[in-house]
Design an enzyme around this catalytic site. Sequence first.
Site, PDB file in Angstrom:
ATOM      1  N   LYS A 147       2.868 -10.115  -1.157  1.00 25.09           N
ATOM      2  CA  LYS A 147       4.233  -9.972  -1.705  1.00 25.09           C
ATOM      3  C   LYS A 147       5.183 -10.958  -1.009  1.00 25.09           C
ATOM      4  O   LYS A 147       6.006 -11.604  -1.646  1.00 25.09           O
ATOM      5  CB  LYS A 147       4.740  -8.541  -1.524  1.00 25.09           C
ATOM      6  CG  LYS A 147       4.006  -7.507  -2.351  1.00 25.09           C
ATOM      7  CD  LYS A 147       4.300  -7.657  -3.833  1.00 25.09           C
ATOM      8  CE  LYS A 147       3.533  -6.665  -4.676  1.00 25.09           C
ATOM      9  NZ  LYS A 147       3.634  -6.927  -6.113  1.00 25.09           N
ATOM     10  N   SER A 149       8.222  -5.759  -3.078  1.00 25.38           N
ATOM     11  CA  SER A 149       8.077  -4.413  -2.521  1.00 25.38           C
ATOM     12  C   SER A 149       8.843  -4.299  -1.213  1.00 25.38           C
ATOM     13  O   SER A 149       8.989  -5.293  -0.481  1.00 25.38           O
ATOM     14  CB  SER A 149       6.584  -4.173  -2.248  1.00 25.38           C
ATOM     15  OG  SER A 149       6.406  -3.064  -1.401  1.00 25.38           O
ATOM     16  N   TYR A 208      -1.944  -6.887   1.730  1.00 30.91           N
ATOM     17  CA  TYR A 208      -1.179  -6.599   0.502  1.00 30.91           C
ATOM     18  C   TYR A 208       0.285  -7.035   0.687  1.00 30.91           C
ATOM     19  O   TYR A 208       0.856  -7.733  -0.152  1.00 30.91           O
ATOM     20  CB  TYR A 208      -1.253  -5.101   0.172  1.00 30.91           C
ATOM     21  CG  TYR A 208      -0.119  -4.630  -0.697  1.00 30.91           C
ATOM     22  CD1 TYR A 208      -0.084  -4.946  -2.048  1.00 30.91           C
ATOM     23  CD2 TYR A 208       0.942  -3.897  -0.161  1.00 30.91           C
ATOM     24  CE1 TYR A 208       0.981  -4.549  -2.848  1.00 30.91           C
ATOM     25  CE2 TYR A 208       2.007  -3.492  -0.940  1.00 30.91           C
ATOM     26  CZ  TYR A 208       2.021  -3.817  -2.282  1.00 30.91           C
ATOM     27  OH  TYR A 208       3.079  -3.429  -3.057  1.00 30.91           O
TER      28      TYR A 208
HETATM   29  C1  UD1 Z   1       2.572   2.415   0.609  1.00 34.68           C
HETATM   30  C2  UD1 Z   1       2.260   1.115   1.263  1.00 34.68           C
HETATM   31  C3  UD1 Z   1       3.233   0.078   0.760  1.00 34.68           C
HETATM   32  C4  UD1 Z   1       3.137  -0.030  -0.754  1.00 34.68           C
HETATM   33  C5  UD1 Z   1       3.348   1.315  -1.390  1.00 34.68           C
HETATM   34  C6  UD1 Z   1       2.985   1.208  -2.864  1.00 34.68           C
HETATM   35  C7  UD1 Z   1       1.268   1.654   3.453  1.00 34.68           C
HETATM   36  C8  UD1 Z   1       1.425   1.540   4.926  1.00 34.68           C
HETATM   37  N1  UD1 Z   1       2.309   1.226   2.710  1.00 34.68           N
HETATM   38  O1  UD1 Z   1       3.882   2.809   0.982  1.00 34.68           O
HETATM   39  O2  UD1 Z   1       2.918  -1.156   1.349  1.00 34.68           O
HETATM   40  O3  UD1 Z   1       4.106  -0.922  -1.224  1.00 34.68           O
HETATM   41  O4  UD1 Z   1       2.485   2.298  -0.798  1.00 34.68           O
HETATM   42  O5  UD1 Z   1       3.417   2.314  -3.564  1.00 34.68           O
HETATM   43  O6  UD1 Z   1       0.264   2.101   2.961  1.00 34.68           O
HETATM   44  N2  UD1 Z   1       1.399  10.485   3.014  1.00 34.68           N
HETATM   45  C9  UD1 Z   1       0.776  11.648   3.444  1.00 34.68           C
HETATM   46  N3  UD1 Z   1      -0.414  11.974   2.861  1.00 34.68           N
HETATM   47  C10 UD1 Z   1      -1.013  11.220   1.884  1.00 34.68           C
HETATM   48  C11 UD1 Z   1      -0.346  10.035   1.465  1.00 34.68           C
HETATM   49  C12 UD1 Z   1       0.856   9.695   2.051  1.00 34.68           C
HETATM   50  O7  UD1 Z   1       1.271  12.356   4.314  1.00 34.68           O
HETATM   51  O8  UD1 Z   1      -2.105  11.565   1.409  1.00 34.68           O
HETATM   52  C13 UD1 Z   1       2.714  10.149   3.608  1.00 34.68           C
HETATM   53  C14 UD1 Z   1       2.727   8.800   4.323  1.00 34.68           C
HETATM   54  O9  UD1 Z   1       2.339   8.929   5.656  1.00 34.68           O
HETATM   55  C15 UD1 Z   1       4.201   8.385   4.142  1.00 34.68           C
HETATM   56  C16 UD1 Z   1       4.596   9.002   2.785  1.00 34.68           C
HETATM   57  O10 UD1 Z   1       3.645  10.033   2.543  1.00 34.68           O
HETATM   58  O11 UD1 Z   1       5.002   8.967   5.139  1.00 34.68           O
HETATM   59  C17 UD1 Z   1       4.549   8.004   1.637  1.00 34.68           C
HETATM   60  O12 UD1 Z   1       3.278   7.362   1.640  1.00 34.68           O
HETATM   61  P1  UD1 Z   1       2.799   6.437   0.431  1.00 34.68           P
HETATM   62  O13 UD1 Z   1       3.035   7.126  -0.862  1.00 34.68           O
HETATM   63  O14 UD1 Z   1       1.410   5.979   0.716  1.00 34.68           O
HETATM   64  O15 UD1 Z   1       3.812   5.222   0.449  1.00 34.68           O
HETATM   65  P2  UD1 Z   1       4.170   4.195   1.641  1.00 34.68           P
HETATM   66  O16 UD1 Z   1       3.304   4.381   2.815  1.00 34.68           O
HETATM   67  O17 UD1 Z   1       5.635   4.267   1.872  1.00 34.68           O
END
Ligand code: UD1
Length: 291
Positions: free
Chosen positions: A100, A72, A96
């Site tokens: 990895k 990842s 997590y």
């Molecule tokens: C997350 C994990 C990463 C993992 C991946 C799996 C964290 C810090 N990282 O990545 O380790 O490999 O998922 O798919 O959790 N967001 C919102 N609202 C929400 C959900 C997300 O605003 O309800 C935003 C987040 O702040 C971020 C973006 O959407 O900026 C993507 O978030 P997310 O889909 O959770 O992925 P990652 O954080 O990149």
Amino acid sequence: MLVFYCALSTCSNFKGYYVIRFDAVIHFAGLKAVGESVSKPLLYHDNNIVGTITLLEVMAAHGCKNLVFSSSATVYGWPKKVPCTEEFPLSAVNPYGRTKLFIEEICRDLRNSDSQWKIILLRYFNPVGAHPSGLIGEDPRGTPNNLMPFVQQVAVGRRQALTVFGKDYSTKDGTGVRDYIHVVDLADGHIAALKKLSDPKIGCDVYNLGTGKGTSVLEMVTAFEKASGKKIPLQIAGRRPGDAEVVYASIKKAETELKWKAKYGIEEMCKDQWNWASKNPFGYGSLESKK
Ligand code: UD1
């Protein structure tokens, strides 16, 4: 839970019976909820790391030493710059991510100990979308942690609003930027990696699987609204602890060496995700099973 996809072939043994031979294993299973990994680290280390060691032992016992592993982009931690190249320093910011990272190191040690092993580590960026048939898609248990499963549940009316984690980042619209990749492109990346295992130059090698493009949370929401015709109500909240500001991939190495490149953009990702969601608003279960 461990799921293995195996490249199989058959051959007859000296008695004329057919036996199954495993040519390669794609190991793309493991627990992946960051928050849960913080509260249950032993579960994560046991399932992800011990599960992988067991798999590697079984592979070795059967003389199968070709592996493609789902790593990842989380192993880049909070990258100091973008795009992330495969040579960036590695770090983990939660249990997590550590699983990895440790598995990557175990694979490197294994290859160093025995040159028969050929291992490709694929660093996924943010997989989204669904199979275009609308028959296969993501159905997380409980409240989704990731952006697009949450957006999808708002669109089908299962949740009222999307909480946007942070609107004060130094990005185009203040929201976090990620490299979203269609799951079908990701699947194709695995086929390219399997083919690459037959290259004698492969030892334990790493490739990013991303599109090389950064998209903000608000851009993703707008694309999904367009694909679905649904309005996604938003609630702006503070930053989610542990979130990086901008993460996207350098895709040069995969393009040059795997001859693989993502074909789909965020429009197709959202279209296919909505196709899955609208046909299966409660995922693989029923309304009753989700209550
Ligand atoms: C997350 C994990 C990463 C993992 C991946 C799996 C964290 C810090 N990282 O990545 O380790 O490999 O998922 O798919 O959790 N967001 C919102 N609202 C929400 C959900 C997300 O605003 O309800 C935003 C987040 O702040 C971020 C973006 O959407 O900026 C993507 O978030 P997310 O889909 O959770 O992925 P990652 O954080 O990149």
